[in-house]
Design a protein around this motif. Structure first.
Motif, PDB file in Angstrom:
ATOM      1  N   UNK A   1       0.824  -1.212   0.000  1.00  0.00           N
ATOM      2  CA  UNK A   1       0.000   0.000   0.000  1.00  0.00           C
ATOM      3  C   UNK A   1       0.857   1.259   0.000  1.00  0.00           C
ATOM      4  N   UNK A   2       1.984   1.253   0.754  1.00  0.00           N
ATOM      5  CA  UNK A   2       2.839   2.438   0.832  1.00  0.00           C
ATOM      6  C   UNK A   2       3.467   2.748  -0.525  1.00  0.00           C
ATOM      7  N   UNK A   3       3.933   1.724  -1.222  1.00  0.00           N
ATOM      8  CA  UNK A   3       4.551   1.941  -2.532  1.00  0.00           C
ATOM      9  C   UNK A   3       3.514   2.394  -3.552  1.00  0.00           C
TER      10      UNK A   3
ATOM     11  N   UNK B   1       2.899   6.146  -2.835  1.00  0.00           N
ATOM     12  CA  UNK B   1       4.004   7.017  -3.248  1.00  0.00           C
ATOM     13  C   UNK B   1       4.432   6.788  -4.687  1.00  0.00           C
ATOM     14  N   UNK B   2       3.765   5.792  -5.357  1.00  0.00           N
ATOM     15  CA  UNK B   2       4.059   5.465  -6.757  1.00  0.00           C
ATOM     16  C   UNK B   2       5.529   5.096  -6.955  1.00  0.00           C
ATOM     17  N   UNK B   3       6.032   4.321  -6.007  1.00  0.00           N
ATOM     18  CA  UNK B   3       7.393   3.835  -6.101  1.00  0.00           C
ATOM     19  C   UNK B   3       7.381   2.348  -6.467  1.00  0.00           C
ATOM     20  N   UNK B   4       8.492   1.921  -7.055  1.00  0.00           N
ATOM     21  CA  UNK B   4       8.602   0.522  -7.442  1.00  0.00           C
ATOM     22  C   UNK B   4       8.803  -0.330  -6.198  1.00  0.00           C
ATOM     23  N   UNK B   5       7.962  -1.372  -6.061  1.00  0.00           N
ATOM     24  CA  UNK B   5       7.984  -2.242  -4.883  1.00  0.00           C
ATOM     25  C   UNK B   5       8.691  -3.543  -5.229  1.00  0.00           C
ATOM     26  N   UNK B   6       9.382  -4.126  -4.246  1.00  0.00           N
ATOM     27  CA  UNK B   6      10.088  -5.392  -4.479  1.00  0.00           C
ATOM     28  C   UNK B   6       9.131  -6.573  -4.490  1.00  0.00           C
ATOM     29  N   UNK B   7       7.902  -6.389  -3.981  1.00  0.00           N
ATOM     30  CA  UNK B   7       6.884  -7.421  -4.087  1.00  0.00           C
ATOM     31  C   UNK B   7       6.876  -8.452  -2.992  1.00  0.00           C
TER      32      UNK B   7
ATOM     33  N   UNK C   1      11.584  -0.950   0.132  1.00  0.00           N
ATOM     34  CA  UNK C   1      11.322   0.453   0.471  1.00  0.00           C
ATOM     35  C   UNK C   1      10.885   0.602   1.912  1.00  0.00           C
ATOM     36  N   UNK C   2       9.978  -0.268   2.357  1.00  0.00           N
ATOM     37  CA  UNK C   2       9.496  -0.156   3.734  1.00  0.00           C
ATOM     38  C   UNK C   2      10.601  -0.454   4.737  1.00  0.00           C
ATOM     39  N   UNK C   3      11.504  -1.357   4.371  1.00  0.00           N
ATOM     40  CA  UNK C   3      12.637  -1.604   5.264  1.00  0.00           C
ATOM     41  C   UNK C   3      13.535  -0.377   5.345  1.00  0.00           C
ATOM     42  N   UNK C   4      13.743   0.252   4.196  1.00  0.00           N
ATOM     43  CA  UNK C   4      14.614   1.430   4.156  1.00  0.00           C
ATOM     44  C   UNK C   4      14.022   2.571   4.968  1.00  0.00           C
TER      45      UNK C   4
ATOM     46  N   UNK D   1       5.563   0.258   8.131  1.00  0.00           N
ATOM     47  CA  UNK D   1       4.803  -1.000   8.184  1.00  0.00           C
ATOM     48  C   UNK D   1       4.418  -1.382   6.753  1.00  0.00           C
ATOM     49  N   UNK D   2       4.785  -2.581   6.338  1.00  0.00           N
ATOM     50  CA  UNK D   2       4.557  -3.029   4.960  1.00  0.00           C
ATOM     51  C   UNK D   2       3.275  -3.872   4.904  1.00  0.00           C
ATOM     52  N   UNK D   3       2.288  -3.398   4.154  1.00  0.00           N
ATOM     53  CA  UNK D   3       0.994  -4.088   4.081  1.00  0.00           C
ATOM     54  C   UNK D   3       0.673  -4.387   2.615  1.00  0.00           C
ATOM     55  N   UNK D   4       0.403  -5.657   2.323  1.00  0.00           N
ATOM     56  CA  UNK D   4      -0.039  -6.075   0.989  1.00  0.00           C
ATOM     57  C   UNK D   4      -1.527  -6.423   1.047  1.00  0.00           C
ATOM     58  N   UNK D   5      -2.336  -5.787   0.239  1.00  0.00           N
ATOM     59  CA  UNK D   5      -3.774  -6.063   0.169  1.00  0.00           C
ATOM     60  C   UNK D   5      -4.103  -6.650  -1.209  1.00  0.00           C
ATOM     61  N   UNK D   6      -4.160  -7.986  -1.274  1.00  0.00           N
ATOM     62  CA  UNK D   6      -4.388  -8.647  -2.570  1.00  0.00           C
ATOM     63  C   UNK D   6      -5.785  -8.418  -3.109  1.00  0.00           C
TER      64      UNK D   6
END
Length: 713
Positions: A51-53, A56-62, A68-71, A75-80
């Motif tokens: 959701x964060x990527x 911010x329209x940034x490329x996510x590692x998936x 990006x969230x680690x950097x 909190x990294x949240x994936x909503x499939x």
């Protein structure tokens, strides 16, 4: 110069800002991407972003947590659920539909089986706006207690309850009582499923350019129609059709369009209809194209032409409006004789001179033609035409036996096909059927074109067919829930028994030679028949009922092969003929319920069902069925002879088209005095039903003007 390419995009560096680190970091291994020309490989495409990527329209590692969230220590949240790609969204929707369908099914089950207190408690929970999870938990708990309680009941009571739930369930179920078709709203299964046979539309047909539709229809044909008679080799045909090269010996536009026309019978999609919802228009555009191409074909017989003609026979046999069934079948037999596949002329070439594809295709088509000939003629009490097949049998130890039969497009479990063994046993059964048809149904005084006929008694033929059944492979046993073509093979076995004994006279007893009586002569004993015809045929009808129950439970009957309609209809009229007929017989109701579904899929089936309904009403057992609490209301309305006075129902429309029979001289006088003639005829017996069935489906047989009937029919 070639080794000093200017770097277009600067690589990341420890001193770079966070934005550069984020954009150019390799998400797979945390290292900068390799330069082009140094053995680099393409990176895997990311399936979805967090959701964060996305924000911010940034490329996510998936992967969670993403780079990006680690950097940025977020909190990294994936909503499939936000993934709207076609197949992903379709699969998610399918899972949700499956969950809610199961929930609704269990809810209905609880209301039907639970006591009043438990049902009222469920109603209270729903009225208090409880979430679905809470309702699901209560249903699971209640059903578990019901299962525990039911386990303590006696085996006899439990078996009776299961039988009633299985055989007396409402006709309005997952199959429905009428044909369905996919409208403009895309069906979820159509989105998610991929057809097992992927083939192109061009250059084979001009009716459609949709390769997905053509692949869907071809897959339907090879799942539900082809296995029963197998008039071509599936692997060879699909391989040559996929190549898309005209001029193939194993695939032609005529053959493809004939196949697609047949396959539309098994499809529920709107594309299978010319007029949406009108079953008589199913596949008629492909049929018209096949007819056009057949007229343009060379007069020289070909393997693909023979296969296409056989498929045309099947299509005409279901259309009701064209009296071309026998014409196409006889034309296919003549082509088989011209090619040397069947008949007394012998094969044109030895098997060793043929290519592997041609050898297996000729063997499959020759024996498939033989199977169709014996099945059709024996079913309508006529002598078969093919006496000898010139090609050797296929090896029963083929690799295809290890393959699974896929019930496309349903999500039911696949089954072992055992196809080579099945095909060999079908040929064995056809050999017995040929001898039955020629011994029992040939008028030997006027038919000399059938070749040598080896006469066998009814008892000897019955013993042969029983031995065949007893020697079937163990894998064919119904306990192992075999594939549909094996169930249909067993239906054909029972149907042959009914055919064999259907026209036996009660007085058919060998004559007793005259012997003068003397006081010392022992008492004369009347010879007893070895088998009781009534008992044998009734047992065969109940065997078909058991197989119908199995087919419906495992695969449904809405896509059953058209032979299932013949076998079910034959069994129903066999039960109607017994003096002790009981409209509440569970086997009879099982067959009638399945027949209403199978028959609704074609115009021919609807006409046959109307004749069946009139014949049941002629038994005048409406009072018994009206008082039966276990019989669904629709069946009561169907068989109650007094229901007509209470108004019309949808089954009354099934008489449309029966006026075709009124145009034939031999039916004149039936129902005389009624403007509708045969449509309101009060009922038919087994032999008369077969006569109408034949006229409606196959038309006039040019080989035999009138069916020869043994004495007593």
């Amino acid at each position: 110069m070639s080794g000093n390419h200017r770097r277009i995009v600067p690589g990341p560096s420890p001193s770079g800002d966070d934005h550069d680190q984020e954009n150019y970091h390799d998400p797979e291994n945390g290292s900068p991407p390799a330069e082009e020309g140094k053995g680099s490989t393409w990176k895997k495409r990311v399936s979805t972003a967090c959701l964060a990527c996305k924000k911010s329209k940034r490329k996510c590692s998936g992967t969670s947590p993403c780079t990006n969230c680690q950097t940025f220590k977020r909190v990294c949240i994936f909503d499939e659920s936000l993934d709207q790609r076609r197949r992903v969204a379709a699969k998610r929707t399918a899972d949700e539909l499956s969950y809610h369908r199961d929930l609704l099914s269990d809810l209905f089950r609880l209301v039907r089986e639970a006591n009043e207190q438990d049902a009222l408690q469920l109603l209270t929970i729903i009225r208090h706006n409880a979430p679905a999870d809470e309702i699901r938990a209560y249903i699971n708990e209640t059903l578990a207690s019901l299962t525990t309680t039911s386990a303590s009941t006696s085996a006899a009571v439990k078996q009776e309850t299961v039988a009633k739930l299985e055989d007396m369930r409402q006709l309005i179920n997952v199959e429905g009582t009428g044909p369905t078709f996919r409208r403009k709203v895309m069906d979820i299964h159509y989105l998610c499923d991929s057809a097992p046979c992927e083939v192109p539309a061009a250059p084979w047909t001009r009716v459609t350019a949709d390769a997905d539709l053509v692949s869907h229809l071809v897959s339907l044909y090879f799942a539900w129609d082809w296995p029963f008679s197998a008039v071509m080799d599936k692997e060879v045909f699909v391989r040559h059709m996929a190549k898309g090269v005209l001029g193939s010996e194993f695939c032609s536009p005529f053959l493809v369009n004939a196949l697609l026309s047949n396959a539309c019978y098994f499809s529920e999609f709107s594309e299978a209809y010319v007029v949406p919802g009108d079953i008589s228009s199913k596949g008629s555009d492909f049929l018209a194209e096949a007819e056009r191409l057949r007229d343009e074909e060379s007069s020289q017989p070909s393997l693909a032409g023979l296969q296409g003609t056989l498929l045309m026979y099947e299509r005409y046999a279901m259309s009701r409006e064209d009296d071309l069934g026998y014409i196409m079948l006889h034309e296919a037999i003549r082509m088989g004789e011209a090619l040397g596949l069947v008949g007394s002329t012998g094969p044109r070439m030895a098997s060793g001179e043929l290519s592997q594809d041609m050898d297996i295709s000729c063997k499959r088509t020759a024996w498939g033609l033989f199977n169709v000939d014996t099945m059709v003629h024996t079913s309508f009490l006529r002598p078969s035409l093919i006496d000898h097949v010139n090609m050797a049998r296929l090896d029963i130890n083929q690799p295809e036996d290890k393959a699974l039969w896929q019930p496309y497009p349903t999500h039911r479990d696949p089954r072992s096909s055992f196809f080579s063994q099945y095909f060999d046993e079908a040929c064995n059964l056809s050999t017995i059927a040929r001898d039955i048809s020629r011994s029992m149904f040939a008028d030997h005084r006027s038919n000399t074109a059938l070749g040598p006929i080896h006469h066998q008694s009814r008892e000897d033929l019955y013993d042969r067919i029983r031995r065949w059944h007893d020697l079937l492979p163990e894998d064919f046993d119904v306990r192992y829930r075999p594939a549909p073509h094996i169930i249909l093979l067993k239906m054909r076995y029972h149907s042959l028994i009914i055919n064999l004994f259907s026209c036996i006279s009660e007085d058919e007893v060998p004559p007793i030679p005259f012997e003068p009586k003397t006081p010392e002569s022992p008492p004369r004993h009347t010879p007893e028949r070895k088998y009781n015809a009534r008992e044998v045929t009734q047992n065969a009808a109940r065997g078909i009922a058991a197989l119908t129950r199995l087919h419906r439970r495992e695969f449904g009957v809405s896509r059953a092969h058209q032979f299932a309609m013949y076998a079910i209809n034959l069994a129903l009229f066999t039960m109607l003929e017994q003096e002790s007929f009981d409209v509440l017989d569970e086997d009879f109701l099982t067959l009638a319920s399945a027949f209403s579904i199978v028959a609704s899929r074609s115009a021919l089936g609807r006409n046959l069902f109307h004749i069946f309904r009139q014949s049941v009403r002629a038994k005048a057992q409406g009072c018994r069925i009206r008082e039966a609490s276990s019989v669904p209301d629709e069946l009561k309305e169907l068989f109650d002879e007094e229901s007509k006075a209470r108004g019309c129902n949808r089954f009354d429309e099934y008489a449309d088209g029966l006026e075709k029979l009124n145009q034939k001289d031999k039916y004149h006088g039936i129902g005389e005095g009624d403007s509708k003639g045969l449509q309101d005829y009060p009922g038919l017996g087994l032999s008369d039903m077969l006569d109408r069935y034949e006229s409606l489906s196959l038309g006039k047989d040019d080989v035999l003007v009138e069916r020869y009937r043994p004495v007593g029919c």
